[in-house]
Design an enzyme around this catalytic site. Structure first.
Site, PDB file in Angstrom:
ATOM      1  N   ARG A 113       1.745  -0.418  -4.216  1.00  0.00           N
ATOM      2  CA  ARG A 113       1.866  -0.367  -2.758  1.00  0.00           C
ATOM      3  C   ARG A 113       3.226   0.170  -2.307  1.00  0.00           C
ATOM      4  NH1 ARG A 113       0.728  -5.461   1.282  1.00  0.00           N
ATOM      5  NH2 ARG A 113       2.991  -5.716   1.179  1.00  0.00           N
ATOM      6  N   GLU A 124       7.269  -3.941  -2.227  1.00  0.00           N
ATOM      7  CA  GLU A 124       8.352  -3.323  -1.433  1.00  0.00           C
ATOM      8  C   GLU A 124       9.753  -3.813  -1.833  1.00  0.00           C
ATOM      9  OE1 GLU A 124       4.542  -3.007   0.160  1.00  0.00           O
ATOM     10  OE2 GLU A 124       5.669  -4.869   0.011  1.00  0.00           O
ATOM     11  N   ASP A 183      -8.676  -9.150  -7.026  1.00  0.00           N
ATOM     12  CA  ASP A 183      -7.539  -9.582  -6.232  1.00  0.00           C
ATOM     13  C   ASP A 183      -7.082 -10.951  -6.738  1.00  0.00           C
ATOM     14  OD1 ASP A 183      -5.668  -9.807  -4.062  1.00  0.00           O
ATOM     15  OD2 ASP A 183      -6.950  -8.476  -2.889  1.00  0.00           O
ATOM     16  N   HIS A 227     -12.088  -0.832   0.064  1.00  0.00           N
ATOM     17  CA  HIS A 227     -11.427  -2.125  -0.124  1.00  0.00           C
ATOM     18  C   HIS A 227     -11.165  -2.728   1.243  1.00  0.00           C
ATOM     19  CE1 HIS A 227      -8.880  -5.221  -1.853  1.00  0.00           C
ATOM     20  NE2 HIS A 227      -7.885  -4.882  -1.039  1.00  0.00           N
ATOM     21  N   GLU A 251       7.827  -7.343  -0.471  1.00  0.00           N
ATOM     22  CA  GLU A 251       7.405  -7.651   0.894  1.00  0.00           C
ATOM     23  C   GLU A 251       8.450  -8.472   1.647  1.00  0.00           C
ATOM     24  OE1 GLU A 251       3.831 -10.222   2.580  1.00  0.00           O
ATOM     25  OE2 GLU A 251       3.259  -8.151   2.187  1.00  0.00           O
ATOM     26  N   ASP A 294      -2.142  -1.833   4.361  1.00  0.00           N
ATOM     27  CA  ASP A 294      -3.163  -2.635   5.037  1.00  0.00           C
ATOM     28  C   ASP A 294      -3.562  -2.025   6.374  1.00  0.00           C
ATOM     29  OD1 ASP A 294      -2.987  -4.355   2.895  1.00  0.00           O
ATOM     30  OD2 ASP A 294      -1.663  -5.765   3.900  1.00  0.00           O
ATOM     31  N   ASP A 314       0.954  -5.261  -6.187  1.00  0.00           N
ATOM     32  CA  ASP A 314       0.937  -5.492  -4.742  1.00  0.00           C
ATOM     33  C   ASP A 314       2.244  -6.137  -4.296  1.00  0.00           C
ATOM     34  OD1 ASP A 314      -0.154  -5.353  -2.231  1.00  0.00           O
ATOM     35  OD2 ASP A 314      -1.464  -7.099  -2.465  1.00  0.00           O
TER      36      ASP A 314
END
Length: 804
Positions: free
Chosen positions: A462, A414, A298, A538, A416, A479, A411
């Site tokens: 994601r 989108e 990560d 995870h 985000e 998540d 990650d």
């Protein structure tokens, strides 16, 4: 090209013809003015624009509406299938016109104007009011369809609202939902597709943000709502779900076969803070004899802190001083390294000025990098829609790969946080928000195709959209909370996404969000994980997600789950190959095989893993009973662990065991399995345990084993593969089992042997022969199991006869 024109004919006659169903609900203002056939494309002129109808195949037809004053936009983010030379017929029947392929018939009613679709004479769906323009600037453009009473709907991306999604209105705006549980109406993958229990799909071919309304007003209407862009949709139909899946994935692309190591076990958490810690974790798996194929790093790999470092995208040498040596050492142990990256470059990152100078970032209206605050700091966003952004990011990946990185984790894609005022090279954020993750995966896939064409990339993302599977994208469900509710939602999410082409949807095993230490929940989630696409525990670091750090009992049970996952490698790899060829998902809802649509297949809690396994995860604490519906009256299912027999078409209550979840195998199934290895690097496939589940009700059956080197891109297409096909025939007490091998033209055949295990054999056979010669065998009366060794040979080709 031939050209036929039928303009304004028989309108008077149409008035006296009987109206078709739902006709009264049509847009009465739209008038048909003429029809022109240009090759395989039908152009329909109306009072407010024109329709273009063209077939891609006999069971896929595309319809586009172009309002008066607008121009055709031919670009699709999703469709890659070229329109085929499908035989079509155009007939004028007076009140209506029919435009037909050998499968789908498109009917155009003249007055009131309506377009409807049928498949092999069976009505599918019809436009209701069809396309309607905005009435005010803040309104949406809409396309409406009429639904039948009782018609169930699936699709609209990753959601947790129940398998039949009719009655909901879904936002099409990829967005994270942190810590969700048993319900979530909006997640990271929104896909503009509706699938019907009538075995058809409608894909709305427009990536802009909007809504997909599955009859929320209870007025029998499917409604697509969007701010602008293309008014294009495709109708896909079939006689079976297999045909619908093949059609939709043929249209939007199929998932290439991932590298074999992607089917192994991952060590992953948020996150490993140093090289020393990462090395210790990998060594712990080896010491505990828990197989491992990858370690996932990560954001600490590029910064010591969660905030302020995003965008560095280079090793923090204080904490990972010898990253390249570490990855090389892991590779020697059969463990790949996967690193996270995000599309955000913070103003505090080491690369901020580099990104500004390189014109990498999306802009504001004044032409400067658009900056804004979000959780991780003050940031800009990489603009994937201009070459400077794409080239800059790919150059970083190329250098990391040269250093030893084997896989990519994208990650927050989108994205985000994606302000509406932010400008990409091709327009506002709303135009590309939903396909940002899609095009990020495209960047990596195309980079590999050009520079590393023989390698299969691993791309964990994601967010994505329709068609993302063709880039090899492996999605996960975001998540999710560490809770029983979080586990309960996962089957539905994966099943629905598999139906929409993204067959590798999976979850953070054990749950991600929350400092919850619940060993029962953890173990049950991992036991489910054996029978879903990617096995990747995870979570946040407050409670360790790795089995090596759990309590002794949890560790024992988790290890058993991982071992089973590795024993299943031959079967799992084979169904993954099938997905790459046919689009059939790995996880499948029961309705795919249930002959009686009135049976309780709407529940996602029991599902199929490939064609042969029936899986019923335990999703409640302390469960002492589990309802299991066995599909298909007349079929037979065997308990995978005890061999107990169950009849199809029956809802039963079974007792869960601590050591495993309820799992059953279809009578007539061939299930290839392997000895457990510490890493898939050590897997050979040269000695296979082939389980055959015999029952007198099965007169004939077949199965197969697919194998290749596990890493070459396009191995099957290049002829670098081997397929062993299995057949069974049972008549008059004689069971025949055949082996036949197909070896690709560029594959070096090697010796392959089988330990055949025939289940449900109630008495010692009178004789067992291989190719007409007596063969040694062992029969276990307690387990009703017959074992026969099929000697290793190149191009395995053998015939067994067992007299029962």
């Amino acid at each position: 090209m031939t050209k036929a024109t039928i303009g304004g004919l028989a309108l008077g006659l149409a008035l006296c013809m009987a109206a078709t169903p739902h006709a009264g609900a049509q847009n009465a203002d739209r008038k048909l003015q003429g029809v022109t056939q240009n090759g395989n494309t039908l152009e329909i002129a109306t009072s407010d624009g024109r329709y273009l109808v063209k077939p891609y195949s006999s069971n896929i037809v595309e319809t586009t509406f172009i309002p008066t004053g607008e121009r055709l936009d031919p670009a699709s983010h999703a469709v890659i299938l070229a329109p085929g030379q499908v035989p079509v017929t155009l007939k004028d029947e007076g009140a209506r016109l029919s435009f037909a392929t050998p499968g789908i018939t498109v009917t155009i009613d003249r007055q009131p104007f309506r377009i409807s679709y049928a498949y092999r004479g069976k009505p599918l769906v019809a436009e209701k009011r069809g396309y309607e323009a905005k009435k005010a600037a803040r309104d949406m453009e809409t396309i409406e369809f009429a639904l039948e009473d009782g018609e169930a709907l699936y699709g609209a991306g990753a959601r947790a609202v129940g398998m039949n999604r009719r009655g909901h209105r879904f936002e099409l705006y990829n967005k994270a939902h942190y810590g969700y549980g048993d319900r979530s109406e909006l997640l990271n993958y929104t896909i503009p597709v509706a699938l019907s229990s009538k075995k058809y799909a409608i894909h709305f071919d427009n990536p802009q943000t909007g809504w997909l309304d599955f009859d929320s007003r209870k007025d029998g209407t499917l409604r697509y709502e969007v701010g602008g862009g293309r008014k294009t949709y495709q109708v896909v139909a079939g006689d079976s779900w297999d045909e619908v899946m093949a059609g939709y994935t043929g249209l939007t692309g199929r998932q290439p076969l991932p590298p074999r190591w992607a089917f192994g076990n991952f060590a992953s958490r948020f996150g490993y803070r140093s090289e020393a810690e990462t090395r210790a974790v990998v060594d712990s798996f080896i010491a505990e004899k828990i197989p491992l194929d990858a370690v996932v790093l990560d954001l600490y790999w590029f910064g010591k802190e969660v905030k302020g470092t995003m965008g560095n995208l280079d090793w923090d040498r204080d904490t990972f001083p010898n990253a390249e040596k570490m990855m090389a050492d892991f590779k020697q142990k059969g463990v790949k390294t996967v690193v996270i990256s995000e599309p955000f470059v913070l103003t505090t990152s080491k690369r901020w000025q580099e990104a500004v100078d390189g014109k990498v970032l999306a802009l504001d209206t004044s032409g400067k990098p658009y900056t804004y605050d979000f959780y991780f700091g003050n940031t800009g966003l990489i603009d994937l829609y201009k070459p400077e952004g794409r080239n800059w990011l790919w150059d970083i990946y190329r250098k990391l790969k040269a250093g030893g990185v084997s896989g990519w984790w994208g990650d927050l894609g989108e994205p985000e946080v994606h302000p509406a005022a932010l400008q990409h090279a091709n327009g506002a954020a709303s135009k590309v928000h939903n396909i940002y993750g899609h095009d990020w995966a495209r960047l990596i896939a195309e980079g590999y195709g050009k520079e590393f064409p023989n390698e299969r990339p691993f791309i964990l993302m994601r967010a994505g959209y329709s068609g993302s599977q063709r880039f090899g994208m492996i999605p996960w469900s975001g998540d999710v909370s560490r809770s029983w509710g979080g586990l309960q939602s996962q089957m539905e999410i994966s099943l629905q996404m598999g139906m929409q082409g993204l067959a590798y949807m999976h979850s953070d095993l054990g749950g991600f969000a929350g400092a919850v230490l619940d060993d029962e929940l953890y173990v049950r989630w991992l036991q489910y994980g054996v029978f879903q696409p990617v096995f990747r525990p995870h979570a946040q670091e407050e409670v360790a997600p790795e089995p090596v750090f759990r309590s002794p009992r949890a560790k024992v049970l988790a290890r058993a789950a991982v071992w089973l996952r590795y024993a299943m490698l031959p079967y799992n790899y084979t169904i993954a190959f099938d997905n790459s060829q046919t689009g059939m998902p790995l996880m499948r809802p029961l309705m795919f095989v249930e002959a009686d649509p009135g049976k309780p297949f709407e529940r996602a809690g029991t599902y199929l893993w490939g064609p042969d396994f029936l899986v019923a995860p335990v999703v409640e604490p302390g469960a002492t009973r589990r309802e299991v519906y066995f599909p298909n009256s007349g079929s037979v299912w065997f308990d995978f662990y005890t061999g107990d027999k169950h009849r199809g078409g029956v809802l039963e209550v079974v007792k869960p065991e601590e050591a495993h979840i309820p799992v059953f195998v279809r009578a007539g199934a061939f299930v290839p399995m392997a000895k457990v290895v510490q890493t898939t690097r050590d897997y050979t496939g040269r000695q296979i345990d082939l389980n055959y589940y015999h029952d007198a009700s099965v007169a004939a059956s077949n199965g197969k084993l697919y194998d290749d080197d596990g890493e070459t891109a396009g191995a099957f297409e290049q002829g670098k593969y081997e397929i062993v096909r299995f057949t069974s025939r049972y008549v008059g007490g004689r069971l025949e089992i055949g082996f036949a091998t197909e070896t690709g033209k560029a594959y070096a055949a090697a010796e392959r042997g089988f330990s055949l295990k025939v289940h449900n054999v109630h008495a010692k056979p009178r004789s067992v022969t291989i190719d007409g010669r007596a063969a040694a065998s062992r029969w276990n009366a307690r387990h009703k199991l017959l074992e026969v060794t099929v000697p290793a040979r190149k191009g395995q080709d053998a015939q067994l006869a067992i007299m029962l």
